[in-house]
Enzyme design. Sequence first.
Site, PDB file in Angstrom:
ATOM      1  N   SER A  53      40.158  43.167  34.500  1.00  0.00           N
ATOM      2  CA  SER A  53      40.720  43.236  33.151  1.00  0.00           C
ATOM      3  C   SER A  53      39.726  42.571  32.215  1.00  0.00           C
ATOM      4  CB  SER A  53      42.065  42.494  33.095  1.00  0.00           C
ATOM      5  OG  SER A  53      42.461  42.254  31.749  1.00  0.00           O
ATOM      6  N   TYR A  63      47.684  35.555  35.355  1.00  0.00           N
ATOM      7  CA  TYR A  63      47.008  36.855  35.319  1.00  0.00           C
ATOM      8  C   TYR A  63      45.506  36.691  35.090  1.00  0.00           C
ATOM      9  CZ  TYR A  63      45.974  41.651  33.801  1.00  0.00           C
ATOM     10  OH  TYR A  63      45.442  42.913  33.666  1.00  0.00           O
TER      11      TYR A  63
END
Length: 260
Positions: free
Chosen positions: A141, A154
């Site tokens: 990401s 995350y």
Amino acid sequence: MESLAFVTGASSGIGRQTALSLARSGHQVIVGYGHNKEAAENTVAEIREQYGTRAEAEQIQMDRPEQVADTARHIMDRHGAISVLVNNAGVNRRKAFVEENLDAWNHVLSVDLTSPFLLAQTVTKTMIEAGLAGRIVNVTSVHERIPITGGSSYCVAKAGLGMLTQSMALELGEFGITVNAVAPGETATPMNSTDPNYTASTTGRPALPVARPGDPREVGELITYLCSASASYITGQTFVIDGGLELIAADANVRSVKIP
């Protein structure tokens, strides 16, 4: 021998578009899914119908890391050695750092980091034994590199997967195996709660230089390139595909300053 690709989280979003793109490029594809068997089988049916290539749906539950290695071995027993692995499956989470709890933290790290590690390790051993010049792409990401409020678990998981990519690439190059990461910014996928009535091109994001979120097909095409023979000299890299998201921090700061 035809290339067999395994894409996790391929029942929707980036994973689905990656599976379709790889099939279009001539790969046989195993469509990995966690719980949505029907959606995975729909992806398989589309691959067979559109491209006439072999495709199979296989369940692999990345939230159960203790099962991942055995599941991967069973999949390869049924379908043969995997020469392309796309570690795409993941979960997103937003929770304030001071309110995060251990169970949720462990869940995110299990799905986004520990299980991809175990899957890649198991598949890589077979690649080496079979003498395959394999390709591995880990989907991280943009938050592998930049934090987001409420994203402690995350961001840490994706940053860890990015460093794992480099460590793998360093050790596996001698076997002809390349390992890279693709780091999307906001992409119009179910994981990002995108309204199904909207597409990337019709969803405005005026703060971004390209003024829209990414289309999962764009990410899938980049992943497919990194899995190709043309990318044989690329390894240990993270490729950001974010519409310029990383570029806007300074401008956001400037706009927040009120000059008297």
